[in-house]
Design a protein around this motif. Structure first.
Motif, PDB file in Angstrom:
ATOM      1  N   PHE A  20     -11.742  14.596   3.587  1.00  0.00           N
ATOM      2  CA  PHE A  20     -12.116  13.839   4.777  1.00  0.00           C
ATOM      3  C   PHE A  20     -11.604  14.512   6.037  1.00  0.00           C
ATOM      4  O   PHE A  20     -12.234  14.465   7.080  1.00  0.00           O
ATOM      5  N   ILE A  41     -14.221  15.361   9.176  1.00  0.00           N
ATOM      6  CA  ILE A  41     -14.134  14.857  10.539  1.00  0.00           C
ATOM      7  C   ILE A  41     -13.300  15.773  11.384  1.00  0.00           C
ATOM      8  O   ILE A  41     -13.269  15.697  12.570  1.00  0.00           O
ATOM      9  N   ARG A  82      -9.218  12.166   9.580  1.00  0.00           N
ATOM     10  CA  ARG A  82      -9.058  10.813   9.165  1.00  0.00           C
ATOM     11  C   ARG A  82      -7.677  10.528   8.834  1.00  0.00           C
ATOM     12  O   ARG A  82      -6.967  11.379   8.450  1.00  0.00           O
ATOM     13  N   CYS A 128      -7.683  12.091   8.490  1.00  0.00           N
ATOM     14  CA  CYS A 128      -8.568  11.964   9.634  1.00  0.00           C
ATOM     15  C   CYS A 128      -7.772  11.902  10.934  1.00  0.00           C
ATOM     16  O   CYS A 128      -8.056  12.628  11.888  1.00  0.00           O
ATOM     17  N   ILE A 157     -13.928   4.941  13.866  1.00  0.00           N
ATOM     18  CA  ILE A 157     -14.158   5.337  12.475  1.00  0.00           C
ATOM     19  C   ILE A 157     -13.532   4.296  11.564  1.00  0.00           C
ATOM     20  O   ILE A 157     -12.354   3.972  11.699  1.00  0.00           O
ATOM     21  N   CYS A 159     -12.432   3.161   7.678  1.00  0.00           N
ATOM     22  CA  CYS A 159     -12.116   3.735   6.348  1.00  0.00           C
ATOM     23  C   CYS A 159     -11.219   2.768   5.599  1.00  0.00           C
ATOM     24  O   CYS A 159     -10.084   3.064   5.282  1.00  0.00           O
ATOM     25  N   MET A 193     -16.099   6.060   6.945  1.00  0.00           N
ATOM     26  CA  MET A 193     -15.636   6.982   5.918  1.00  0.00           C
ATOM     27  C   MET A 193     -15.376   6.277   4.595  1.00  0.00           C
ATOM     28  O   MET A 193     -14.833   6.861   3.669  1.00  0.00           O
ATOM     29  N   ASN A 234     -18.686  11.756   5.378  1.00  0.00           N
ATOM     30  CA  ASN A 234     -18.383  13.142   5.010  1.00  0.00           C
ATOM     31  C   ASN A 234     -19.474  13.776   4.163  1.00  0.00           C
ATOM     32  O   ASN A 234     -19.635  14.985   4.164  1.00  0.00           O
TER      33      ASN A 234
END
Length: 537
Positions: free
Chosen positions: A318, A322, A324, A333, A378, A380, A404, A451
């Protein structure tokens, strides 16, 4: 819950803390692995499967769509939204059918809109036991697989060491993963070790069509193509499982949809399986639910929480995508974005992760406190409704929103498909959602897994996870009766260390060996494991 929010230039973050049952009774009876100067642990697969190592039990419609040009309009029309076979509505599980990859298929010739289900195709040997986009793409797919093999030396090494022993002879593995060149190396390794495999995709958009064709050409029954509908997705899974004269005894899953399908539709197959290997947060969560309800009647390996998966795949894949935090996905990230000069804020529900974020230099905030200032948001978390329509309404013009997590439940994308909003396809996997006042929010991959949608992942990192999966399958298939009960197990440190050792030669790394005196002083076996099972790297 964690979502990543970037301020000023960019922002990102996340968390997914997980409590796992562990015991210290791990691999005391493991057969010895000798660590040589060249960093190779000389343990063959025969020793691995005979070793009495015990894994640790663990606890909606759009009013108007504008296109920049005719090309983009044609691209968008490849993904119809009407009900029926071509429906792209969310799946029952809202996981596997909710991610796709633009970078996944380099030779995707989508001019032919005929569904692979309506085609009659055969490979060079005359077999038609597969369903792919175009089997004639096999030659190009073979080149991609050969390129991937160059960065997956551990799997190739495992293949060579164990090929004579055939530790998976008699194994009938049904698999549901992303079908990429890297996964193909894993599948072909399993076949070389004696297994019979049938494979389908865990994701409707991540399949590399040419790789699926290459596998079909070699005789592996593959049922997958990029751009499947929801109906196609479940049809492909069923074709994998429901084969005349063939019954799976092992399951390799990514996301839990295959396991769910077998459990619901083919209970006799599920009960007779010798083991399940699962690599995703979502799939592992489902296994724990089955276990808690007393419905898990086979042993399962939780690969997702293995050290080699958490510390390498979840972090670096990840980070690579990005550029993350508070799962290892989120940490990678946030660290990457911070290194790029972004001001990174995180939202967190876990006080321990929040404190760690503060000490790492990140602001811990509530999303509503900063939503108007963010340039990039983002998610996740693996949760649902992390970013709501109300928060999307408050975002500033030009804010980028992406996900993500495994499924598309984190961002309320459905609320954006309303008459008052206009969608403009900028390019594949990039949409501008336009509010009546002219504000534009940039939505990546329709809120699906980023991703694999807008980037690729490093082959070497995937090699680590694939090697772990292969060894987990070998262990479960060869384990004597009674070693594993109907529960979810973590891999022992010994296996994690072995997987890591197989990858050290790529860096010309040389391990230091303990002397007998040093090993006795530390209370360790000089061949490992070197950390107790409760240790967190």
């Amino acid at each position: 819950m964690t979502d990543v929010v970037v301020d000023g230039k960019l922002e990102a973050v996340k968390q997914a803390t997980k409590y796992v049952k562990e015991t210290e009774n791990v691999a005391e009876k493991y057969s010895a692995m000798t660590v040589s100067k060249n960093s190779d642990m000389n343990m063959n697969v025969g020793e691995l499967q005979s070793a009495a190592f015990t894994a640790v039990p663990t606890l909606k419609s759009v009013k108007k769509i504008q296109f920049a040009n005719a090309e983009d309009k044609q691209e968008f029309q490849k993904y119809p939204t009407k009900a029926g076979r071509r429906s792209l509505s969310r799946s029952i599980s809202q996981s596997s059918t909710d991610s796709y990859s633009s970078a996944a298929s380099y030779s995707d010739s989508s001019d032919d809109e005929t569904s692979p289900r309506d085609k009659v195709q055969t490979n060079s040997t005359g077999s038609s036991d597969f369903c792919v986009k175009n089997v004639k793409q096999a030659e190009f797919g073979r080149r991609e697989i050969e390129i991937a093999e160059q960065d997956m030396s551990a799997l190739i090494s495992l293949r060579k060491r164990a090929q004579g022993e055939k530790p998976l002879a008699g194994a009938k593995i049904v698999g549901c993963t992303h079908i990429t060149a890297q996964t193909a190396v894993l599948i072909e390794t399993l076949v070389a070790l004696g297994a019979q495999c049938r494979w389908t995709a865990c994701n409707i958009y991540s399949t590399q069509n040419e790789v699926a064709a290459a596998l079909a050409e070699t005789g592996v029954p593959v049922f997958a193509w990029k751009g499947e509908s929801e109906d196609d997705f479940w049809w492909c899974i069923d074709r994998c499982v429901n084969a005349e004269g063939w019954q799976a005894n092992m399951i390799l899953d990514d996301g839990g949809d295959l396991t769910h399908w077998v459990y619901k539709k083919y209970p006799s197959v599920f009960k007779k399986a010798r083991g399940i290997v699962e690599e995703s947060v979502t799939g592992v969560h489902r296994l724990y639910q089955l276990s808690k309800a007393g419905k898990l009647c086979v042993p399962a390996m939780n690969v997702n929480d293995s050290v080699t998966k958490q510390k390498f795949d979840n972090l670096y894949c990840f980070c690579h995508a990005i550029g993350r935090r508070h799962s290892h996905v989120g940490k990678g990230c946030c660290s990457a974005l911070k290194a790029l000069g972004s001001i990174v804020c995180i939202t967190e529900i876990d006080p321990i992760c929040a404190l760690q974020g503060c000490m790492d230099g990140f602001r811990v905030v509530k999303l509503n406190e900063v939503i108007r200032q963010m340039d990039l948001v983002i998610t996740c978390t693996g949760n649902k409704n992390v970013v709501t329509r109300e928060q999307l309404d408050r975002m500033k013009n030009g804010c980028i929103v992406c996900n993500m997590g495994h499924s598309n439940t984190e961002i309320d994308v459905a609320s954006l498909r309303s008459p008052e909003l206009t969608w403009e396809r900028v390019r594949s996997q990039v949409d501008h959602v336009i509010w009546p006042d002219g504000k534009r929010v940039v939505l990546l991959a329709e809120g699906r897994l980023l991703n694999l949608s807008c980037s690729t992942v490093p082959t070497f990192v995937l090699s680590i996870t694939a090697t772990t999966q292969a060894l987990a399958l070998i262990e479960l298939f060869n384990a004597p009766e009674g070693r594993y009960k109907q529960d979810v197990y973590l891999l022992p440190k010994k296996m994690d260390e072995y997987v890591a050792s197989l990858h050290l030669s790529n860096f010309d790394a040389h391990l230091t060996e303990l002397s007998d005196e040093q090993a006795k002083y530390m209370g360790l076996n000089k061949n490992g494991p070197f950390k107790p099972n409760y240790y967190r790297y």
